[in-house]
Design a protein around this motif. Sequence first.
Motif, PDB file in Angstrom:
ATOM      1  N   HIS A  13       0.838  -1.202   0.000  1.00 55.05           N
ATOM      2  CA  HIS A  13       0.000   0.000   0.000  1.00 55.05           C
ATOM      3  C   HIS A  13       0.876   1.257   0.000  1.00 55.05           C
ATOM      4  CE1 HIS A  13      -3.498  -2.515   0.905  1.00 55.05           C
ATOM      5  NE2 HIS A  13      -4.239  -1.447   0.660  1.00 55.05           N
ATOM      6  N   GLY A  14       1.871   1.288   0.876  1.00 53.30           N
ATOM      7  CA  GLY A  14       2.740   2.462   0.970  1.00 53.30           C
ATOM      8  C   GLY A  14       3.457   2.764  -0.330  1.00 53.30           C
ATOM      9  N   VAL A  15       4.075   1.759  -0.911  1.00 51.58           N
ATOM     10  CA  VAL A  15       4.854   1.944  -2.145  1.00 51.58           C
ATOM     11  C   VAL A  15       3.952   2.317  -3.319  1.00 51.58           C
ATOM     12  CG1 VAL A  15       6.227   0.701  -3.877  1.00 51.58           C
ATOM     13  CG2 VAL A  15       6.782   0.493  -1.460  1.00 51.58           C
ATOM     14  N   GLU A  21      -0.071   7.783  -6.743  1.00 54.33           N
ATOM     15  CA  GLU A  21      -0.908   8.923  -6.349  1.00 54.33           C
ATOM     16  C   GLU A  21      -0.115  10.055  -5.708  1.00 54.33           C
ATOM     17  OE1 GLU A  21      -3.715   8.697  -7.607  1.00 54.33           O
ATOM     18  OE2 GLU A  21      -3.970   6.529  -7.815  1.00 54.33           O
ATOM     19  N   GLY A  22       1.159   9.813  -5.437  1.00 53.88           N
ATOM     20  CA  GLY A  22       1.974  10.837  -4.800  1.00 53.88           C
ATOM     21  C   GLY A  22       1.678  11.022  -3.324  1.00 53.88           C
ATOM     22  N   TYR A  23       1.083  10.017  -2.689  1.00 58.78           N
ATOM     23  CA  TYR A  23       0.768  10.111  -1.266  1.00 58.78           C
ATOM     24  C   TYR A  23       2.061  10.133  -0.456  1.00 58.78           C
ATOM     25  CZ  TYR A  23      -4.221   8.975  -1.992  1.00 58.78           C
ATOM     26  OH  TYR A  23      -5.537   8.984  -2.357  1.00 58.78           O
ATOM     27  N   SER A  24       2.037  10.858   0.640  1.00 62.30           N
ATOM     28  CA  SER A  24       3.189  10.954   1.530  1.00 62.30           C
ATOM     29  C   SER A  24       3.286   9.689   2.403  1.00 62.30           C
ATOM     30  CB  SER A  24       3.052  12.181   2.428  1.00 62.30           C
ATOM     31  OG  SER A  24       1.978  11.991   3.346  1.00 62.30           O
ATOM     32  N   GLN A  25       4.362   9.652   3.178  1.00 57.77           N
ATOM     33  CA  GLN A  25       4.558   8.527   4.097  1.00 57.77           C
ATOM     34  C   GLN A  25       3.489   8.500   5.182  1.00 57.77           C
ATOM     35  OE1 GLN A  25       8.510   8.387   5.659  1.00 57.77           O
ATOM     36  NE2 GLN A  25       8.482   6.164   5.793  1.00 57.77           N
TER      37      GLN A  25
END
Length: 158
Positions: A13-15, A21-25
């Motif tokens: 999910h994180g990667v 989507e350019g989501y942050s950590q």
Amino acid sequence: MKPGDIGYLIYLHGVLYAQEEGYSQEFEGYVVKTFYDFPAHYNPQKDKIWLAMYQDQIIGCIAIQARPQNEAQLRWFLVHPVFRGTGIGRRLLKTALAYNKEEVFDRVYLLTTDVQQKAVSMYKKAGSELSSSIEVNQWGKVLHEERYGLQVSQASVG
């Protein structure tokens, strides 16, 4: 599920959400919290998680988590990009919705964002309707957090 599977799902999910989507950590932290809560409130008669596997590697997942008032929440619906378009996502969603019918949940809902258009399209085809949309600044982006719901008896996944 075997040891390491939840950790791998968090990683995936994180990667993928960072790349696509350019989501942050911060998003990965959110996923960690949701997976932490799952075993803490796990009810084996209601809660389920399904994994799609290829050569002993997780390539997709979906889960159902029981909620109050005979509702179920659809969670962690993900298919690795290499396997998208193969029908795996449709089969995972169909399996989860069929389980909901067996368990006689009245409604199933999911929380997502407006950028998840492929998933939203699948949910809508299954009969889900948008019940709320709220603008939020999270995971390094301005998004619309959306809630979709459907009567389980009316769900249809082809």
